[in-house]
Structures are given as structure tokens and as C-alpha cells.
Write a protein that holds these residues in place. Sequence first.
Motif, PDB file in Angstrom:
ATOM      1  N   HIS A   1       0.842  -1.192   0.000  1.00 25.54           N
ATOM      2  CA  HIS A   1       0.000   0.000   0.000  1.00 25.54           C
ATOM      3  C   HIS A   1       0.880   1.245   0.000  1.00 25.54           C
ATOM      4  N   LEU A   2       0.463   2.203  -0.781  1.00 18.35           N
ATOM      5  CA  LEU A   2       1.184   3.464  -0.921  1.00 18.35           C
ATOM      6  C   LEU A   2       0.187   4.595  -0.686  1.00 18.35           C
ATOM      7  N   SER A   3       0.599   5.621   0.008  1.00 17.86           N
ATOM      8  CA  SER A   3      -0.296   6.760   0.187  1.00 17.86           C
ATOM      9  C   SER A   3       0.443   8.065  -0.021  1.00 17.86           C
ATOM     10  N   LEU A   4      -0.331   9.054  -0.426  1.00 22.02           N
ATOM     11  CA  LEU A   4       0.179  10.408  -0.609  1.00 22.02           C
ATOM     12  C   LEU A   4      -0.616  11.322   0.303  1.00 22.02           C
ATOM     13  N   GLN A   5       0.074  12.011   1.172  1.00 24.41           N
ATOM     14  CA  GLN A   5      -0.580  12.959   2.062  1.00 24.41           C
ATOM     15  C   GLN A   5      -0.224  14.366   1.605  1.00 24.41           C
ATOM     16  N   ILE A   6      -1.247  15.171   1.420  1.00 23.28           N
ATOM     17  CA  ILE A   6      -1.042  16.568   1.044  1.00 23.28           C
ATOM     18  C   ILE A   6      -1.526  17.426   2.195  1.00 23.28           C
ATOM     19  N   ALA A   7      -0.632  18.218   2.727  1.00 22.99           N
ATOM     20  CA  ALA A   7      -0.990  19.085   3.855  1.00 22.99           C
ATOM     21  C   ALA A   7      -1.564  20.400   3.335  1.00 22.99           C
ATOM     22  N   ALA A   8      -2.531  20.914   4.093  1.00 20.40           N
ATOM     23  CA  ALA A   8      -3.120  22.219   3.771  1.00 20.40           C
ATOM     24  C   ALA A   8      -3.477  22.309   2.292  1.00 20.40           C
ATOM     25  N   THR A   9      -4.348  21.424   1.867  1.00 21.20           N
ATOM     26  CA  THR A   9      -4.708  21.321   0.456  1.00 21.20           C
ATOM     27  C   THR A   9      -5.245  22.642  -0.085  1.00 21.20           C
ATOM     28  N   GLN A  10      -4.818  22.955  -1.298  1.00 24.85           N
ATOM     29  CA  GLN A  10      -5.202  24.211  -1.945  1.00 24.85           C
ATOM     30  C   GLN A  10      -6.011  23.920  -3.213  1.00 24.85           C
ATOM     31  N   PRO A  11      -6.814  24.858  -3.678  1.00 28.26           N
ATOM     32  CA  PRO A  11      -7.569  24.631  -4.927  1.00 28.26           C
ATOM     33  C   PRO A  11      -6.671  24.232  -6.098  1.00 28.26           C
ATOM     34  N   GLY A  12      -5.457  24.718  -6.124  1.00 26.08           N
ATOM     35  CA  GLY A  12      -4.525  24.352  -7.184  1.00 26.08           C
ATOM     36  C   GLY A  12      -4.071  22.902  -7.133  1.00 26.08           C
ATOM     37  N   ASP A  13      -4.395  22.226  -6.046  1.00 26.65           N
ATOM     38  CA  ASP A  13      -4.051  20.800  -5.933  1.00 26.65           C
ATOM     39  C   ASP A  13      -5.084  19.931  -6.636  1.00 26.65           C
ATOM     40  N   SER A  14      -6.185  20.508  -7.050  1.00 28.89           N
ATOM     41  CA  SER A  14      -7.229  19.739  -7.733  1.00 28.89           C
ATOM     42  C   SER A  14      -6.673  19.147  -9.019  1.00 28.89           C
ATOM     43  N   ALA A  15      -6.734  17.841  -9.124  1.00 27.30           N
ATOM     44  CA  ALA A  15      -6.165  17.134 -10.278  1.00 27.30           C
ATOM     45  C   ALA A  15      -6.432  15.650 -10.095  1.00 27.30           C
ATOM     46  N   VAL A  16      -5.992  14.859 -11.052  1.00 25.64           N
ATOM     47  CA  VAL A  16      -5.987  13.408 -10.895  1.00 25.64           C
ATOM     48  C   VAL A  16      -4.594  13.002 -10.443  1.00 25.64           C
ATOM     49  N   TYR A  17      -4.540  12.183  -9.423  1.00 29.16           N
ATOM     50  CA  TYR A  17      -3.266  11.725  -8.880  1.00 29.16           C
ATOM     51  C   TYR A  17      -3.087  10.238  -9.195  1.00 29.16           C
ATOM     52  N   PHE A  18      -1.959   9.943  -9.788  1.00 24.66           N
ATOM     53  CA  PHE A  18      -1.629   8.558 -10.134  1.00 24.66           C
ATOM     54  C   PHE A  18      -0.433   8.098  -9.322  1.00 24.66           C
ATOM     55  N   CYS A  19      -0.529   6.886  -8.809  1.00 23.28           N
ATOM     56  CA  CYS A  19       0.671   6.250  -8.309  1.00 23.28           C
ATOM     57  C   CYS A  19       1.286   5.448  -9.461  1.00 23.28           C
ATOM     58  N   ALA A  20       2.561   5.278  -9.418  1.00 29.58           N
ATOM     59  CA  ALA A  20       3.242   4.498 -10.447  1.00 29.58           C
ATOM     60  C   ALA A  20       4.377   3.733  -9.783  1.00 29.58           C
ATOM     61  N   GLU A  21       4.696   2.608 -10.364  1.00 29.70           N
ATOM     62  CA  GLU A  21       5.813   1.827  -9.852  1.00 29.70           C
ATOM     63  C   GLU A  21       6.770   1.539 -11.003  1.00 29.70           C
ATOM     64  N   THR A  22       8.035   1.478 -10.663  1.00 26.08           N
ATOM     65  CA  THR A  22       9.015   1.161 -11.690  1.00 26.08           C
ATOM     66  C   THR A  22       9.200  -0.344 -11.744  1.00 26.08           C
TER      67      THR A  22
END
Lengths: 114, 115
Positions: B72-93
Motif C-alpha cells: 500500500h502506498l499513500s500520498l498525504q497533502i498538507a493544507a490542500t489548496q484549490p490548485g491541488d485539484s487534479a488526478v493523482y496517479f501512483c506508479a511503480e518502476t
Amino acid sequence: EPEVTQTPSHQVTQMGQEVILRCVPISNHLYFYWYRQILGQKVEFLVSFYNNEISEKSEIFDDQFSVERPDGSNFTLKIRSTKLEDSAMYFCASSENRSGNTIYFGEGSWLTVV
Amino acid sequence: GENVGLHLPTLSVQEGDNSIINCAYSNSASDYFIWYKQESGKGPQFIIDIRSNMDKRQGQRVTVLLNKTVKHLSLQIAATQPGDSAVYFCAETRRPLSGYSTLTFGKGTMLLVSP
């Protein structure tokens, strides 16, 4: 900040025609890639290129596709005899090394086959 | 292959909240795990990566956590801003026999930040 640039940003082509998508990778990068993203789906690997030859390719990258580095700056993807299902966003990417963790993507070329 | 469709998981948050985006991966042999942000009509933008022998890595306003036990992988974004609105992809090599790594992307999560 250096960036990967792609042209055209959008191309509409008729089924059966050939298209060439162009990319200028970041200048000090040695590893180049093409990925594609069909609308609403995840990004898929097509091919990687290093030292003027293909280093890895996916099952998607069949004989219909080819890549070339015609000069010191451009990296192209050619799609022959386009099909409707080739409609997608095609992303060029480049990296300094082959570890895969520092791959930078261009803005994409949106290909629509009609 | 995986079943993917037009509907992405969506996380809606208020501006200033902390956001947590999750991803499950399948390949235990991956060297790196990476988070990308993709805004509408643009290419994936590198956010942060973590090597497979690490559990946590922090960047500017972002933290990535890797739990290898449950893949399991997670991304934590602190103090989220409107500019953070997007699609977030995890990727593995993945490094095939050729030695040249390729990226395998996950399905993506849409983050919507309201003011």
C-alpha cells in the motif's frame, strides 16, 4: 525549468493515414519514452529508447509503431495505418537515468482518428 | 489485465484540509514508487518518489508512505489548496531483463478541492 515539449498538441487524422508525433526531450537527458492514455484510462507504457535504439517495448508497440531520433534533439513516434482505437493522448517523456524514478513528461499530443 | 473504466475514485476536500490519497500495488519487486499529478489536458507531473527500501519520505507539503507488508502506498497533502485539484496517479518502476525501467501506472484518484 527544463521541460519536454511535444508537437502537435492535437491532430485529427483519417483512419489508415500515417501520423508522426514529435518531441524534444530535456536536453541533458539520455533516456526517452512514449506513453499513451486513452480517454478516461490510465497511462500506459509504449516504448523506451536509449543510445539510438529501443531498450524496451510493450505489447501495444507492435509493427504499426516506430520511433526515431532523427537528430540531436528530436524524438519521434510514427504510427502507420492508424485505427480508430489509436485515438489517445500520447505522452513523450525523458529521464537522466534508467532507474525510472525521475521521468518527466511532456504536455501530450492528442490524436483523434476518424 | 486490470479492469479500468471512465469513473475515477474521487476525494473531495475543503481548502486547508489535509488530503490522503491511497494506492495499492501488485509488484513486490518494484524499485521505486512515484506519485504523479495530472491536471486536465496536461501530462503527468512528478510529485515525489520513494525507494522500495524506505517507509516514508517527505517533500514540500507532501508525504509519501509505503507499507510493503500490505502493498500500500499513500500520498498525504498538507493544507490542500484549490490548485491541488487534479488526478493523482501512483506508479511503480519495473525493471525487465533489459535493465531499463518502465513505469506502470495505477488507476488514478481525482482530488477536488473546494474553497
